[in-house]
Design a protein around this motif. Structure first.
Motif, mmCIF file in Angstrom:
data_model
loop_
_atom_site.group_PDB
_atom_site.id
_atom_site.type_symbol
_atom_site.label_atom_id
_atom_site.label_comp_id
_atom_site.label_asym_id
_atom_site.label_seq_id
_atom_site.Cartn_x
_atom_site.Cartn_y
_atom_site.Cartn_z
ATOM 1 N N VAL A 29 0.883 -1.169 0.000
ATOM 2 C CA VAL A 29 0.000 0.000 0.000
ATOM 3 C C VAL A 29 0.916 1.213 0.000
ATOM 4 O O VAL A 29 1.770 1.336 0.889
ATOM 5 C CB VAL A 29 -0.892 0.031 1.265
ATOM 6 C CG1 VAL A 29 -1.666 1.347 1.343
ATOM 7 C CG2 VAL A 29 -1.843 -1.152 1.279
ATOM 8 N N VAL A 30 0.789 2.097 -1.004
ATOM 9 C CA VAL A 30 1.620 3.301 -1.054
ATOM 10 C C VAL A 30 0.793 4.461 -0.507
ATOM 11 O O VAL A 30 -0.117 4.971 -1.169
ATOM 12 C CB VAL A 30 2.087 3.599 -2.495
ATOM 13 C CG1 VAL A 30 2.939 4.863 -2.522
ATOM 14 C CG2 VAL A 30 2.870 2.415 -3.040
ATOM 15 N N VAL A 31 1.118 4.864 0.709
ATOM 16 C CA VAL A 31 0.320 5.896 1.376
ATOM 17 C C VAL A 31 0.687 7.262 0.813
ATOM 18 O O VAL A 31 1.858 7.631 0.735
ATOM 19 C CB VAL A 31 0.562 5.861 2.898
ATOM 20 C CG1 VAL A 31 -0.175 7.015 3.571
ATOM 21 C CG2 VAL A 31 0.109 4.521 3.473
ATOM 22 N N ASP A 32 -0.331 7.996 0.439
ATOM 23 C CA ASP A 32 -0.109 9.352 -0.066
ATOM 24 C C ASP A 32 -0.397 10.385 1.014
ATOM 25 O O ASP A 32 0.379 11.302 1.217
ATOM 26 C CB ASP A 32 -1.009 9.603 -1.272
ATOM 27 C CG ASP A 32 -0.779 10.992 -1.848
ATOM 28 O OD1 ASP A 32 0.306 11.194 -2.434
ATOM 29 O OD2 ASP A 32 -1.653 11.874 -1.683
ATOM 30 N N HIS A 33 -1.502 10.243 1.689
ATOM 31 C CA HIS A 33 -1.820 11.180 2.765
ATOM 32 C C HIS A 33 -2.761 10.522 3.760
ATOM 33 O O HIS A 33 -3.317 9.450 3.491
ATOM 34 C CB HIS A 33 -2.403 12.483 2.208
ATOM 35 C CG HIS A 33 -3.669 12.308 1.433
ATOM 36 N ND1 HIS A 33 -3.703 11.805 0.151
ATOM 37 C CD2 HIS A 33 -4.952 12.540 1.777
ATOM 38 C CE1 HIS A 33 -4.953 11.763 -0.282
ATOM 39 N NE2 HIS A 33 -5.739 12.201 0.686
ATOM 40 N N ALA A 34 -2.903 11.191 4.910
ATOM 41 C CA ALA A 34 -3.692 10.598 5.987
ATOM 42 C C ALA A 34 -4.300 11.698 6.829
ATOM 43 O O ALA A 34 -3.787 12.829 6.881
ATOM 44 C CB ALA A 34 -2.800 9.711 6.854
ATOM 45 N N LYS A 35 -5.402 11.362 7.492
ATOM 46 C CA LYS A 35 -6.033 12.306 8.407
ATOM 47 C C LYS A 35 -6.672 11.506 9.528
ATOM 48 O O LYS A 35 -7.503 10.629 9.256
ATOM 49 C CB LYS A 35 -7.086 13.120 7.650
ATOM 50 C CG LYS A 35 -7.703 14.223 8.483
ATOM 51 C CD LYS A 35 -8.556 15.144 7.628
ATOM 52 C CE LYS A 35 -9.032 16.322 8.450
ATOM 53 N NZ LYS A 35 -10.454 16.314 8.709
ATOM 54 N N ASP A 36 -6.260 11.773 10.735
ATOM 55 C CA ASP A 36 -6.776 11.067 11.900
ATOM 56 C C ASP A 36 -6.671 9.546 11.692
ATOM 57 O O ASP A 36 -5.552 9.049 11.576
ATOM 58 C CB ASP A 36 -8.202 11.535 12.203
ATOM 59 C CG ASP A 36 -8.635 11.181 13.623
ATOM 60 O OD1 ASP A 36 -7.797 10.676 14.393
ATOM 61 O OD2 ASP A 36 -9.810 11.400 13.964
ATOM 62 N N CYS A 37 -7.770 8.844 11.588
ATOM 63 C CA CYS A 37 -7.690 7.383 11.497
ATOM 64 C C CYS A 37 -7.807 6.857 10.082
ATOM 65 O O CYS A 37 -7.862 5.639 9.879
ATOM 66 C CB CYS A 37 -8.785 6.751 12.349
ATOM 67 S SG CYS A 37 -8.678 7.265 14.063
#
Ligand SMILES: *Cc1c(COP(=O)(O)O)cnc(C)c1O
Length: 422
Positions: A29-37
């Motif tokens: 999984v290539v994470v680009d962005h995140a917010k909280d959960c």
């Protein structure tokens, strides 16, 4: 997709694969962005983060208050080393003392460095205070321990993969069986200066010690004048539903090691905490770290501690953890042949997969494909440790996805499932 029709994520996976050392086997999984959960990959797919970077992101990703504290500090000064004082380190140390109950703290960066600090402190204390000849100090460690990856620390790991080919190792550690008081006593000698132990063994598979073990260990350490050093790098700061896991045991260790969540989900920040009678062995030039306790790290850690306090995340964790545990137990009842145990404390739960059915890795990959991030430890255990900010709705969504994956796996294997409520 890029111009050639390849998914964008593949280009990033290939670059890490081609140019990086191969010391990890990431979930693809290539994470680009995140917010909280929530986390989004480069293709825009959404995931529920049930792993929170091994508990480093307990506050949720990019908590607005912690980001604001970092931004404010970034307009002032970030790094000047401990050659000078700063306006953020003192307040962090004061807050750490308030929440841990220890008189002093020594800031480092990674968890492994704080463990190294604890080892040095214990040995010097053993020599200078307890009178053990220098070089003869012994530290007791548990079988199945995980305390980090430095050469000293892997030297006392019981995990072959962590050790093999990395010797020669540092002398001075003796093993006991986690949870076994008789084994502790048998491993001790007159040169034992400390017991270094996790309150719950995370990497070993979320192993909760038998009730009463820590109480007996505390009593015995006091009697023998041996330091009890509690590595709460993963367990600490609310993860188990109390500020510190030792509080479940009704004891107080002689020293406490913090890391992971201490960085507020933004930076590596760790600390070794103890009372003055132990910490006093450190004097100028005896120990240090260029980046440890830098102004930016201290501002972020301080705000992170305030967020935990002011948002009541620790109390929430206890209630949410009970809920998640109950829901996962319901899934276990439904897919009984596939899951041999569900265990943990607070929002730190291991689901132990029956090894004749499949591996935890297989389940983790299927969960990721279905939109839930988790991580296996060893062959059989799936770890669920979401941010403490997780909502009941998101826990329900994650558990429903897990149930779907587990039922599907049972179907493939021809195992009988028992629908909930039936
Ligand atoms: C993660 C961990 C460490 C090591 O921390 P790093 O920041 O990876 O060096 C040490 N002890 C425990 C219990 C941990 O979970």
């Amino acid at each position: 997709m890029d111009a050639t029709g390849t998914p964008v994520s593949q280009t990033f996976i290939q670059k890490e694969g081609s140019y990086g050392a191969r010391n990890y086997a990431p979930v693809p999984v290539v994470v680009d962005h995140a917010k909280d959960c929530l986390v989004w990959d480069v293709e825009g797919k959404e995931y529920i983060d049930m792993m929170s970077a091994y508990s480093s992101v307990s506050h949720g990703h990019l908590h607005p208050r912690i980001v604001a504290a970092a931004e404010a500090q970034l307009k002032k000064v970030a790094v000047m080393s401990r050659a000078y004082y700063s306006t953020t380190l003192g307040p962090l140390l004061e807050k750490l003392s308030e929440v841990t109950g220890f008189e002093r703290a020594l800031p480092m960066n990674t968890g492994a460095e704080a463990v190294e600090t604890a080892i040095k402190c214990a040995r010097r204390w053993g020599h200078r205070v307890k009178g053990i000849p220098d070089g003869m100090q012994r530290i007791l460690v548990a079988r199945g321990n995980f305390h980090g990856r430095t050469s000293t620390i892997v030297g006392f790991s019981s995990e072959q993969d962590y050790r093999s080919g990395f010797g020669p190792f540092c002398d001075g550690f003796q093993h006991f069986d986690y949870g076994g008081m008789e084994s502790v006593k048998a491993a001790a000698t007159e040169h034992t200066c400390a017991v270094l132990v996790e309150p719950i063994q995370g990497e070993a598979g979320v192993i909760v010690p038998p009730a009463g073990f820590f109480r007996d260990l505390r009593e015995w350490c006091t009697q023998k004048d041996i330091l009890l050093i509690d590595d709460e790098v993963q367990a600490g700061l609310g993860r188990t539903g109390r500020w510190f896991a030792f509080q479940h045991e009704g004891i107080r260790p002689d020293a406490l090691i913090l890391g992971k969540a201490l960085g507020g989900g933004l930076l590596p920040v760790s600390a070794f905490c103890a009372d003055d009678k132990v910490m006093q062995v450190f004097v100028p030039n005896s120990h240090g770290s260029t980046f440890g306790g830098n102004a930016l790290a201290a501002a972020v850690a301080l705000e992170g501690l305030k967020v935990l306090q002011e948002e009541g995340l620790v109390d929430q964790c206890a209630a949410k953890g009970e809920y998640l545990f109950r829901r996962l137990r319901e899934v276990q009842a439904e897919v009984a042949p596939l899951i041999r145990d569900v265990r943990g404390r607070g929002l730190w739960i291991g689901v132990d997969i029956e090894p004749t059915c499949t591996t935890a890795r297989d389940m983790v990959l299927r969960l990721a494909a279905a939109g839930v991030l988790s991580k296996e430890t060893h062959e059989t255990v799936i770890r669920f440790a979401p941010p403490l900010t997780i909502t009941q709705d998101l826990m329900d969504r994650a558990v429903d996805i897990f149930r779907g994956v587990a039922v599907e796996k049972c179907r493939e294997l021809g195992l009988r499932t028992r629908p909930a409520g039936a």
